[in-house]
Design a protein around this motif. Structure first.
Motif, PDB file in Angstrom:
ATOM      1  N   UNK A  78      59.934 -25.801  33.902  1.00 36.44           N
ATOM      2  CA  UNK A  78      59.460 -24.392  33.864  1.00 36.44           C
ATOM      3  C   UNK A  78      60.090 -23.585  34.744  1.00 36.44           C
ATOM      4  N   UNK A  79      60.176 -22.358  34.845  1.00 37.91           N
ATOM      5  CA  UNK A  79      60.524 -21.474  35.701  1.00 37.91           C
ATOM      6  C   UNK A  79      60.888 -19.933  35.645  1.00 37.91           C
ATOM      7  N   UNK A  80      61.497 -19.221  35.992  1.00 36.89           N
ATOM      8  CA  UNK A  80      61.615 -17.870  35.952  1.00 36.89           C
ATOM      9  C   UNK A  80      63.143 -17.449  36.123  1.00 36.89           C
ATOM     10  N   UNK A  81      63.707 -16.376  35.180  1.00 40.06           N
ATOM     11  CA  UNK A  81      64.988 -15.970  35.141  1.00 40.06           C
ATOM     12  C   UNK A  81      64.798 -14.291  35.503  1.00 40.06           C
ATOM     13  N   UNK A  82      65.370 -14.093  36.778  1.00 44.78           N
ATOM     14  CA  UNK A  82      65.286 -12.635  37.183  1.00 44.78           C
ATOM     15  C   UNK A  82      66.269 -12.349  37.911  1.00 44.78           C
ATOM     16  N   UNK A  83      66.415 -10.856  37.970  1.00 40.55           N
ATOM     17  CA  UNK A  83      67.860 -10.340  38.541  1.00 40.55           C
ATOM     18  C   UNK A  83      67.673 -10.239  40.004  1.00 40.55           C
ATOM     19  N   UNK A  84      68.772  -9.962  40.966  1.00 40.34           N
ATOM     20  CA  UNK A  84      68.762  -9.946  41.986  1.00 40.34           C
ATOM     21  C   UNK A  84      67.786  -8.996  42.801  1.00 40.34           C
ATOM     22  N   UNK A  85      67.330  -8.034  42.288  1.00 43.37           N
ATOM     23  CA  UNK A  85      66.340  -7.355  42.736  1.00 43.37           C
ATOM     24  C   UNK A  85      64.955  -7.723  42.514  1.00 43.37           C
ATOM     25  N   UNK A  86      64.668  -8.890  41.816  1.00 42.09           N
ATOM     26  CA  UNK A  86      63.597  -9.301  41.552  1.00 42.09           C
ATOM     27  C   UNK A  86      62.774  -9.083  40.316  1.00 42.09           C
ATOM     28  N   UNK A 145      70.210 -13.737  38.535  1.00 42.32           N
ATOM     29  CA  UNK A 145      71.516 -13.215  38.115  1.00 42.32           C
ATOM     30  C   UNK A 145      71.723 -11.569  38.752  1.00 42.32           C
ATOM     31  N   UNK A 146      73.009 -11.406  38.705  1.00 44.01           N
ATOM     32  CA  UNK A 146      73.463  -9.969  39.167  1.00 44.01           C
ATOM     33  C   UNK A 146      73.787  -9.262  38.142  1.00 44.01           C
ATOM     34  N   UNK A 147      73.197  -7.903  38.046  1.00 47.71           N
ATOM     35  CA  UNK A 147      73.275  -7.327  36.881  1.00 47.71           C
ATOM     36  C   UNK A 147      74.427  -6.498  36.937  1.00 47.71           C
ATOM     37  N   UNK A 148      75.606  -6.390  35.972  1.00 52.29           N
ATOM     38  CA  UNK A 148      76.602  -5.684  35.888  1.00 52.29           C
ATOM     39  C   UNK A 148      76.484  -4.184  36.146  1.00 52.29           C
ATOM     40  N   UNK A 149      77.557  -3.436  36.869  1.00 52.88           N
ATOM     41  CA  UNK A 149      77.361  -2.181  37.306  1.00 52.88           C
ATOM     42  C   UNK A 149      77.412  -1.308  35.927  1.00 52.88           C
ATOM     43  N   UNK A 150      78.419  -1.621  34.985  1.00 56.15           N
ATOM     44  CA  UNK A 150      78.250  -0.959  33.560  1.00 56.15           C
ATOM     45  C   UNK A 150      78.466  -2.059  32.410  1.00 56.15           C
ATOM     46  N   UNK A 151      78.187  -1.581  31.284  1.00 59.54           N
ATOM     47  CA  UNK A 151      78.196  -2.434  30.018  1.00 59.54           C
ATOM     48  C   UNK A 151      79.638  -2.765  29.713  1.00 59.54           C
ATOM     49  N   UNK A 152      79.629  -3.949  29.383  1.00 58.06           N
ATOM     50  CA  UNK A 152      81.015  -4.865  28.963  1.00 58.06           C
ATOM     51  C   UNK A 152      80.917  -4.635  27.569  1.00 58.06           C
TER      52      UNK A 152
END
Length: 552
Positions: free
Chosen positions: A34-42, A110-117
């Motif tokens: 088990x676990x969690x996936x989150x972004x760099x801001x939590x 994970x680090x969210x991208x600054x703009x949509x790809x």
């Protein structure tokens, strides 16, 4: 998604782990991972696919996941979602965690991208195939710098996928020790982009001592050396509206038979693919990256029931991806460029080798230069692709030969049989969307030429479509096929993209213009005669003789 009761039980287990309670204190055989996936801001990231190559699940609204671990599994990994940067560790994509019997919880940040790809470029690198440090040096000084320099000319983000045979292990020749060295050379800062890996038939460990009792089948045991360097061999990731899958389609018969392999998938692999795709919307584009091409395989040519079954699984995989938008297969293995259409209209691109003819020269056996394929994707469509030769401008898309030229060297010479007024035109990256035209003194004399029928001759004839310029160098100058242990047919591969034109005015200045599917025009007037070599002579800078495998 699991039933609510199972979900809350799993969630409670993960929360207990987070507060410091050890897995030994809270055993629960129903939920091994088990676990969690989150972004760099939590912030939690819902909808991320998580797998151990057998079980496949998706994160809930809190970014949490859980599933029962399969005993044979070695990794837990995510299908990297679109909109997030590729996480790197030591310059390599890191979307996986090694399963540990002492741990149950595995988190991903994970680090969210600054703009949509919305668009991106994907570099396909076929068969780097380094056998020794001299080969690695050519990869280091020729291959990877070329990739990085060309990536800087592209608009938008760039990523790369190798198509197998990173090293060159076979039988008693073990070159897996090169994999960590090659990994360093393919780090994102050197390549200019993250490089994802696909395993090939020369990337496995064949030593009899490779034993893994938890994974009794030879295929799983052999994976371990490659996995230790690059992670899982079957995995997926996403960019924009494209779902990209790399899988191992090399099926060996036993630990002691390195040359006895065929193309196919196990039942477990096919089921994993089916589960992975179940989370992919039908309007997404799906790319399947393999080592051995599918288009060269036929069930009718296989007698053994086991091989037929595994190969049928491979064809079934094509059927699975055919239900998605503009599905495609990318493969390597043959060290030649060719395109084909599989069942359901799925297009397969087989990509020439970065190592060419195993680093003996600067060309592949079909005449394509050592190089790689660059594809641009916009939304769920492939909008352009170009084959980039190492050390060449991307304008170098063809070579023209005189029909009576003699190509070769001290080992052997190959006199062309067509006559002086016939031209042979090798268009490296041709496919059915391309147009080939010939001009004499500026006047269009031939339009939409069609490729010649492929032949199996080992000497030039008046119908031969092979690239005897490339054969003349590799066999005639370097001596491959003459030296002990080298197989001549490896250097006399068929060419799928040779065109013939009979000159109308022998005194005319000839220009060939090719237009690709994206509307880009490439022209060439240089006609190659005897001794017209661009290749440097690497015959003195290679390893001692070794036994080769027939690849095609």
């Amino acid at each position: 998604m699991r039933k609510l009761s199972g979900f809350f039980l799993s969630l409670g287990l993960c929360l207990a782990l987070a507060t410091g309670i050890s897995s030994a204190q809270t055993p629960d055989p129903r939920f091994d991972v088990c676990g969690q996936v989150r972004d760099s801001e939590g912030h939690p990231i819902p909808g991320v696919v998580v797998s151990d190559n057998y079980s496949v699940t998706v994160t809930d609204e809190d970014g949490r996941y859980s599933f029962v671990r399969t005993p044979a599994s070695n990794w837990v990994f995510i299908s990297l979602p679109s909109g997030y940067e590729v996480p790197l560790r030591q310059g390599q994509p890191c979307f996986y965690r090694k399963l540990d019997d002492k741990r149950l919880s595995y988190d991903f940040v994970l680090e969210k991208m600054r703009k949509e790809e919305k668009s991106f470029n994907l570099f396909f690198i076929g068969d780097p195939q380094c056998q020794n440090t001299l080969h690695v040096n050519r990869l280091k000084t020729e291959g990877i710098p070329d990739v990085k320099a060309y990536s800087r000319k592209q608009k938008g983000n760039c990523y790369a996928v190798t198509l197998g045979d990173i090293a060159y292990t076979e039988g008693g020749r073990n070159t897996n020790y090169l994999l960590p060295i090659i990994r360093e050379e393919m780090a994102a800062d050197k390549a200019g982009m993250p490089v994802f890996q696909t395993v090939g038939n020369h990337d496995f460990e064949f030593a009899a001592g490779v034993v893994d009792e938890i994974n009794p089948t030879p295929a799983l045991r052999r994976n371990r050396m490659f996995e230790a360097v690059f992670g899982p061999v079957d995995y997926s990731w996403n960019r924009g509206d494209v779902h990209i899958i790399s899988m191992n389609n090399v099926r060996f018969e036993g630990l002691e038979k390195p040359g006895n392999y065929s193309a196919g998938f196990s039942d477990e692999q096919l089921e994993w693919l089916r589960r992975d795709l179940s989370y992919v919307p039908k309007d997404k584009m799906v790319l399947l990256c393999l080592h051995i091409p599918i288009s060269t395989k036929s069930l009718s040519s296989v007698k053994e029931e086991g091989k037929r079954h595994d190969m049928q699984n491979l064809f079934d995989a094509v059927d699975l991806i055919s239900g998605y938008a503009n599905p495609m297969v990318f493969s390597g293995h043959t060290h030649t460029n060719f395109k084909n259409t599989l069942s359901g209209g799925v297009r397969e691109f087989t990509v020439g080798a970065m190592s060419g003819c195993w680093w003996w020269s600067r060309n592949c056996a079909d005449g394509s230069p050592n190089g790689y394929l660059v594809c641009r994707f916009e939304g769920n469509r492939l909008v352009s692709h170009i084959y980039k030769g190492l050390g060449f401008s991307d304008r170098h898309q063809m070579r023209i030969y005189r029909g009576d030229a003699v190509f070769g060297g001290k080992f052997e010479a190959f006199p062309m049989q067509y006559g002086h007024n016939t031209l042979l035109i090798n268009v490296f990256n041709w496919d059915e969307d391309w147009k080939v035209e010939v001009y004499e003194n500026g006047r269009l004399c031939a339009s939409e030429l069609q490729p010649m029928e492929r032949d199996k001759d080992f000497v030039p004839t008046d119908r031969s479509s092979k690239d005897w310029w490339a054969i003349g160098y590799n066999v005639g100058v370097i001596g491959r096929g003459h030296a002990k242990g080298s197989r001549r047919n490896n250097y006399c591969a068929q060419c799928w993209h040779m065109f013939r034109y009979d000159v109308q005015d022998p005194s005319a200045k000839v220009k060939v213009v090719v237009t690709d599917g994206a509307g880009r025009r490439f022209s060439e007037s240089k006609i190659y005669e005897c001794d017209s070599w661009e290749n440097a002579d690497y015959s003195e800078a290679v390893a001692p003789e070794y036994e080769e495998t027939q690849i095609y």
